[in-house]
Design a protein around this motif. Structure first.
Motif, PDB file in Angstrom:
ATOM      1  N   THR A  18       2.065   5.957 -18.762  1.00  0.00           N
ATOM      2  CA  THR A  18       3.149   7.233 -19.159  1.00  0.00           C
ATOM      3  C   THR A  18       2.222   7.877 -19.997  1.00  0.00           C
ATOM      4  O   THR A  18       2.764   8.979 -20.589  1.00  0.00           O
ATOM      5  CB  THR A  18       4.147   6.272 -19.650  1.00  0.00           C
ATOM      6  OG1 THR A  18       3.791   5.414 -20.642  1.00  0.00           O
ATOM      7  CG2 THR A  18       5.246   5.818 -18.706  1.00  0.00           C
ATOM      8  N   ASP A  19       1.232   7.330 -20.544  1.00  0.00           N
ATOM      9  CA  ASP A  19       0.607   8.302 -21.348  1.00  0.00           C
ATOM     10  C   ASP A  19      -0.326   9.467 -20.832  1.00  0.00           C
ATOM     11  O   ASP A  19      -0.769  10.456 -21.460  1.00  0.00           O
ATOM     12  CB  ASP A  19      -0.766   7.497 -22.054  1.00  0.00           C
ATOM     13  CG  ASP A  19      -0.275   6.716 -23.532  1.00  0.00           C
ATOM     14  OD1 ASP A  19       0.871   6.995 -23.984  1.00  0.00           O
ATOM     15  OD2 ASP A  19      -0.812   5.720 -24.088  1.00  0.00           O
ATOM     16  N   LEU A  20      -0.502   9.371 -19.410  1.00  0.00           N
ATOM     17  CA  LEU A  20      -1.109  10.362 -18.786  1.00  0.00           C
ATOM     18  C   LEU A  20      -0.183  11.485 -18.514  1.00  0.00           C
ATOM     19  O   LEU A  20       1.068  11.515 -18.539  1.00  0.00           O
ATOM     20  CB  LEU A  20      -1.431   9.855 -17.248  1.00  0.00           C
ATOM     21  CG  LEU A  20      -2.550   8.737 -17.262  1.00  0.00           C
ATOM     22  CD1 LEU A  20      -2.872   8.325 -15.756  1.00  0.00           C
ATOM     23  CD2 LEU A  20      -3.745   9.057 -18.009  1.00  0.00           C
ATOM     24  N   PRO A  21      -0.771  12.778 -18.596  1.00  0.00           N
ATOM     25  CA  PRO A  21       0.158  13.839 -18.398  1.00  0.00           C
ATOM     26  C   PRO A  21       0.525  13.981 -16.821  1.00  0.00           C
ATOM     27  O   PRO A  21       0.033  13.741 -16.061  1.00  0.00           O
ATOM     28  CB  PRO A  21      -0.932  15.285 -18.426  1.00  0.00           C
ATOM     29  CG  PRO A  21      -2.317  14.719 -18.337  1.00  0.00           C
ATOM     30  CD  PRO A  21      -2.156  13.181 -18.839  1.00  0.00           C
ATOM     31  N   GLY A  22       1.808  14.239 -16.738  1.00  0.00           N
ATOM     32  CA  GLY A  22       2.383  14.377 -15.418  1.00  0.00           C
ATOM     33  C   GLY A  22       3.303  13.218 -15.152  1.00  0.00           C
ATOM     34  O   GLY A  22       3.882  13.038 -14.104  1.00  0.00           O
ATOM     35  N   ILE A  23       3.072  12.104 -15.769  1.00  0.00           N
ATOM     36  CA  ILE A  23       3.952  11.039 -15.411  1.00  0.00           C
ATOM     37  C   ILE A  23       5.086  10.637 -16.432  1.00  0.00           C
ATOM     38  O   ILE A  23       4.745  10.324 -17.692  1.00  0.00           O
ATOM     39  CB  ILE A  23       2.900   9.541 -15.178  1.00  0.00           C
ATOM     40  CG1 ILE A  23       1.957  10.145 -13.973  1.00  0.00           C
ATOM     41  CG2 ILE A  23       3.641   8.511 -15.086  1.00  0.00           C
ATOM     42  CD1 ILE A  23       0.963   8.891 -13.917  1.00  0.00           C
ATOM     43  N   GLY A  24       6.307  10.546 -15.959  1.00  0.00           N
ATOM     44  CA  GLY A  24       7.382  10.268 -16.750  1.00  0.00           C
ATOM     45  C   GLY A  24       7.630   8.663 -16.999  1.00  0.00           C
ATOM     46  O   GLY A  24       7.914   8.341 -18.171  1.00  0.00           O
ATOM     47  N   VAL A  46       7.169   7.825 -11.709  1.00  0.00           N
ATOM     48  CA  VAL A  46       7.954   9.078 -11.476  1.00  0.00           C
ATOM     49  C   VAL A  46       7.345   9.962 -12.051  1.00  0.00           C
ATOM     50  O   VAL A  46       7.089   9.845 -13.585  1.00  0.00           O
ATOM     51  CB  VAL A  46       9.226   8.483 -12.196  1.00  0.00           C
ATOM     52  CG1 VAL A  46      10.558   9.803 -12.075  1.00  0.00           C
ATOM     53  CG2 VAL A  46      10.206   7.431 -11.736  1.00  0.00           C
ATOM     54  N   PRO A  47       7.055  11.152 -11.417  1.00  0.00           N
ATOM     55  CA  PRO A  47       6.343  12.311 -11.776  1.00  0.00           C
ATOM     56  C   PRO A  47       7.273  12.955 -13.149  1.00  0.00           C
ATOM     57  O   PRO A  47       8.471  13.080 -12.803  1.00  0.00           O
ATOM     58  CB  PRO A  47       6.003  13.109 -10.736  1.00  0.00           C
ATOM     59  CG  PRO A  47       5.831  12.168  -9.710  1.00  0.00           C
ATOM     60  CD  PRO A  47       7.096  11.136  -9.875  1.00  0.00           C
ATOM     61  N   ALA A  48       6.840  13.415 -14.427  1.00  0.00           N
ATOM     62  CA  ALA A  48       7.607  14.199 -14.985  1.00  0.00           C
ATOM     63  C   ALA A  48       7.833  15.566 -14.602  1.00  0.00           C
ATOM     64  O   ALA A  48       7.614  16.085 -13.508  1.00  0.00           O
ATOM     65  CB  ALA A  48       6.504  14.572 -16.348  1.00  0.00           C
ATOM     66  N   ALA A  51       5.949  18.502 -13.234  1.00  0.00           N
ATOM     67  CA  ALA A  51       4.256  18.119 -13.068  1.00  0.00           C
ATOM     68  C   ALA A  51       3.603  18.660 -11.892  1.00  0.00           C
ATOM     69  O   ALA A  51       4.329  18.963 -10.691  1.00  0.00           O
ATOM     70  CB  ALA A  51       4.473  16.483 -13.071  1.00  0.00           C
ATOM     71  N   ALA A  52       2.292  18.768 -11.900  1.00  0.00           N
ATOM     72  CA  ALA A  52       1.552  19.358 -10.549  1.00  0.00           C
ATOM     73  C   ALA A  52       1.775  18.099  -9.684  1.00  0.00           C
ATOM     74  O   ALA A  52       2.253  17.020  -9.856  1.00  0.00           O
ATOM     75  CB  ALA A  52       0.226  19.083 -11.148  1.00  0.00           C
ATOM     76  N   ALA A  53       1.450  18.407  -8.531  1.00  0.00           N
ATOM     77  CA  ALA A  53       1.388  17.662  -7.340  1.00  0.00           C
ATOM     78  C   ALA A  53       0.760  16.150  -7.822  1.00  0.00           C
ATOM     79  O   ALA A  53      -0.314  16.217  -8.485  1.00  0.00           O
ATOM     80  CB  ALA A  53       0.831  18.380  -5.999  1.00  0.00           C
ATOM     81  N   ARG A  60      -5.598   7.200 -10.786  1.00  0.00           N
ATOM     82  CA  ARG A  60      -6.490   5.685 -11.104  1.00  0.00           C
ATOM     83  C   ARG A  60      -7.856   6.154 -11.780  1.00  0.00           C
ATOM     84  O   ARG A  60      -8.411   5.257 -12.364  1.00  0.00           O
ATOM     85  CB  ARG A  60      -6.883   5.370  -9.622  1.00  0.00           C
ATOM     86  CG  ARG A  60      -5.534   4.664  -8.677  1.00  0.00           C
ATOM     87  CD  ARG A  60      -5.725   4.211  -7.276  1.00  0.00           C
ATOM     88  NE  ARG A  60      -6.307   2.772  -7.442  1.00  0.00           N
ATOM     89  CZ  ARG A  60      -7.771   2.370  -7.409  1.00  0.00           C
ATOM     90  NH1 ARG A  60      -8.654   3.397  -6.966  1.00  0.00           N
ATOM     91  NH2 ARG A  60      -7.995   1.164  -7.515  1.00  0.00           N
ATOM     92  N   ALA A  61      -8.386   7.261 -11.442  1.00  0.00           N
ATOM     93  CA  ALA A  61      -9.737   7.555 -12.024  1.00  0.00           C
ATOM     94  C   ALA A  61      -9.447   7.612 -13.592  1.00  0.00           C
ATOM     95  O   ALA A  61     -10.284   7.356 -14.558  1.00  0.00           O
ATOM     96  CB  ALA A  61     -10.308   8.808 -11.433  1.00  0.00           C
ATOM     97  N   GLU A  62      -8.339   8.342 -13.900  1.00  0.00           N
ATOM     98  CA  GLU A  62      -8.141   8.307 -15.467  1.00  0.00           C
ATOM     99  C   GLU A  62      -7.932   7.193 -16.109  1.00  0.00           C
ATOM    100  O   GLU A  62      -8.357   6.794 -17.206  1.00  0.00           O
ATOM    101  CB  GLU A  62      -6.726   9.456 -15.857  1.00  0.00           C
ATOM    102  CG  GLU A  62      -6.676  10.672 -15.224  1.00  0.00           C
ATOM    103  CD  GLU A  62      -7.569  11.495 -16.386  1.00  0.00           C
ATOM    104  OE1 GLU A  62      -7.639  10.760 -17.399  1.00  0.00           O
ATOM    105  OE2 GLU A  62      -7.876  12.714 -16.165  1.00  0.00           O
TER     106      GLU A  62
END
Length: 204
Positions: A18-24, A46-48, A51-53, A60-62
């Motif tokens: 959830t710290d990643l951008p785009g994930i709610g 759940v994407p925010a 959010a982008a696709a 996983r890389a992040e």
């Protein structure tokens, strides 16, 4: 929970997601692989809004930049919403097993087709493993990416094989993949490795 011999706190992985951008929202569970008794770490997100696709390999890389390898989920699936209990808490027991069933809306199981499929997103999982082993960005990999040209040596190949055995293949298929890999060693591209993995899964 314990996964692959490691103690895992789901909340730590969920917080990283959830710290990643785009994930709610995120929920992390352990699910048994269809072809073995091994448990694998699986995440549902759940994407925010706006959010982008969703890009599983990129997520996983992040995570690999901030978490130890045993805390990086083998599978990350995007869902419209997380199932809830009557008290409004996330119902982790209602989350499906992505290794044996398809995922549509949360709590809804999509029956697998008669034709054998590749199981989890093999390309994304393999790219994530390459990124971890070769210390590169999964998002920058494509089917023509060459393992050796990216810096992979014999030890890195062994590390990749171990990870693929745990995350994609069962023990019975691992030796068959090793035998197949011998014929690919001169041209070890991501596309050819994924093709070999999918072929083994379809015939296992």
């Amino acid at each position: 929970m314990k996964v692959r011999g490691h103690r895992v706190e789901p909340g730590e992985v969920e917080a990283a997601l959830t710290d990643l951008p785009g994930i709610g929202q995120a929920a992390v569970v352990a699910r048994r692989r269809a072809d073995s008794d091994a448990q694998a770490l699986c995440a549902f997100v759940v994407p925010a809004e706006k959010a982008a696709a969703f890009d599983e390999a990129a997520v996983r890389a992040e995570l690999e930049q901030s978490l130890p390898s045993h805390l990086v989920p083998s599978v990350v699936r995007a869902v419209a919403a997380l199932p809830e209990t009557a008290s409004g808490k996330t119902d982790r027991n209602a989350l499906p097993n992505p290794f044996g069933e398809g995922v549509d809306e949360p709590g809804t199981v999509v029956a697998p087709s008669d034709a054998p499929g590749p199981g989890p997103d093999i390309t994304a999982v393999t790219a994530g493993i390459w990124a971890r082993v070769l210390h590169c960005e999964a998002a920058g990999l494509d089917p023509s990416s060459d393992f050796h040209k990216l810096g992979g040596d014999s030890l890195a190949v062994l590390e990749m094989l171990t990870a693929l055995g745990e995350d994609v293949l069962g023990g019975a298929s691992e030796q068959r993949f090793l035998d197949r890999l011998g014929s690919l060693s001169g041209n070890l591209t991501l596309g050819r490795v994924v093709e070999a993995l999918e072929e083994l899964r379809s015939t296992s």
